[in-house]
Design a protein around this motif. Sequence first.
Motif, PDB file in Angstrom:
ATOM      1  N   GLY A  82      29.279  40.496  35.423  1.00  0.00           N
ATOM      2  CA  GLY A  82      28.724  40.200  36.645  1.00  0.00           C
ATOM      3  C   GLY A  82      29.862  40.151  37.732  1.00  0.00           C
ATOM      4  O   GLY A  82      29.659  40.387  38.914  1.00  0.00           O
ATOM      5  N   LEU A  83      31.072  39.980  37.391  1.00  0.00           N
ATOM      6  CA  LEU A  83      32.334  39.931  38.170  1.00  0.00           C
ATOM      7  C   LEU A  83      33.400  40.708  37.819  1.00  0.00           C
ATOM      8  O   LEU A  83      34.003  40.504  36.661  1.00  0.00           O
ATOM      9  CB  LEU A  83      32.666  38.459  38.594  1.00  0.00           C
ATOM     10  N   LEU A  84      34.078  41.391  38.859  1.00  0.00           N
ATOM     11  CA  LEU A  84      35.358  42.005  38.285  1.00  0.00           C
ATOM     12  C   LEU A  84      36.377  41.963  39.575  1.00  0.00           C
ATOM     13  O   LEU A  84      36.164  42.285  40.401  1.00  0.00           O
ATOM     14  CB  LEU A  84      35.037  43.511  38.047  1.00  0.00           C
ATOM     15  N   GLY A  85      37.484  41.637  39.124  1.00  0.00           N
ATOM     16  CA  GLY A  85      38.509  41.461  40.256  1.00  0.00           C
ATOM     17  C   GLY A  85      40.006  41.934  39.701  1.00  0.00           C
ATOM     18  O   GLY A  85      40.272  41.664  38.648  1.00  0.00           O
ATOM     19  N   PHE A  86      40.487  42.699  40.530  1.00  0.00           N
ATOM     20  CA  PHE A  86      41.867  43.183  40.248  1.00  0.00           C
ATOM     21  C   PHE A  86      42.800  43.348  41.745  1.00  0.00           C
ATOM     22  O   PHE A  86      42.116  43.640  42.779  1.00  0.00           O
ATOM     23  CB  PHE A  86      41.827  44.567  39.485  1.00  0.00           C
ATOM     24  N   THR A 118      47.723  49.407  47.249  1.00  0.00           N
ATOM     25  CA  THR A 118      47.751  48.569  48.565  1.00  0.00           C
ATOM     26  C   THR A 118      48.182  47.281  47.838  1.00  0.00           C
ATOM     27  O   THR A 118      48.791  46.430  48.682  1.00  0.00           O
ATOM     28  CB  THR A 118      46.574  48.346  49.143  1.00  0.00           C
ATOM     29  N   GLU A 119      48.101  46.806  46.536  1.00  0.00           N
ATOM     30  CA  GLU A 119      48.437  45.575  46.026  1.00  0.00           C
ATOM     31  C   GLU A 119      47.503  44.471  46.500  1.00  0.00           C
ATOM     32  O   GLU A 119      47.477  43.317  46.359  1.00  0.00           O
ATOM     33  CB  GLU A 119      49.642  45.093  46.252  1.00  0.00           C
ATOM     34  N   GLU A 120      46.313  44.873  47.315  1.00  0.00           N
ATOM     35  CA  GLU A 120      45.234  43.915  47.776  1.00  0.00           C
ATOM     36  C   GLU A 120      44.393  43.557  46.674  1.00  0.00           C
ATOM     37  O   GLU A 120      44.193  44.167  46.002  1.00  0.00           O
ATOM     38  CB  GLU A 120      44.499  44.636  48.937  1.00  0.00           C
TER      39      GLU A 120
END
Length: 303
Positions: free
Chosen positions: A269-273, A278-280
């Motif tokens: 349900g959640l994916l962050g990277f 851009t390295e954002e």
Amino acid sequence: MEIKKYTILEHQHEERLDKVVASLHKEWSRSQVQQWIKDGNVLVNNRQSKANYKCTTGDDITIQVPEKDELIVSPERMDLDIAYEDDDVIVINKPKGMVVHPAAGHSSGTLANGLKAHCGELSDLNGPLRPGIVHRIDKDTSGLLMAAKNNEAHQQLVGQLVDKTVTRKYCALVHGRVPHDDGTVDAPIGRDPEHRQRMAVVDNGKKAVTHFHVLERFQDYTLLECTLETGRTHQIRVHMQYIGFPLVGDPTYGPKKTLQLEGQALHAGLLGFQHPRTEEYLEFRAPLPAYFTTLLASLRKND
């Protein structure tokens, strides 16, 4: 299938098997060769070996080269649920029942086929059968995963996975009432020595860490949020079974008597990277699919 034979020379003594084989033909990538080795298509002295096997002078290497048409992922137009896309990366909300890339028994209809049609150019670091694929989720697991459109983005994203800076949270419905609100399973995972098609907690396995938090308890079930620190094959499924709370519907690691469900109740349900260019920091959420919400509503009603 073409068969090639080769004998290890003195200057190749102590070199890795995958490195030696990949050097034999300019069209063979190292990741492609590693897959051949994993599939048993590369034998050392007529025995299956590992990619990191240190070759010995005089070793006889047998290479079964898959036919060209086996190495092509054909573009197939699909109605992909795209959470994010730019020139470097695409994030897909994969439906339950879809295989991520072609494998035995699944030569078409995979996410890789759909990505080929939608994106055209994708990274090729994982070989021709896994275009753009940075990480996988199981066929019957729904939810978010990222794919790379070029090799530079792919390498950067894989680096984040290795450094454990990618955020991956899953919703899992398990059998039993988990007594602790929070917990961590730190247990190595490898091939089950008695059932080679399964994974298991084994002493010589790779380090695997899963954190869990109880979201809701039912009479005989618990809804968990599981956070991956590592990303081993079937990690959440194996870890939950190991501590006595197997996933509902899991045909491999769960009980035979379970709720009516095709495959495990597991949703990424959640994916962050960090964006590779851009390295954002980017973070995406995918709501629970209908089958999951219907299942939970039924449990609440019965409770």
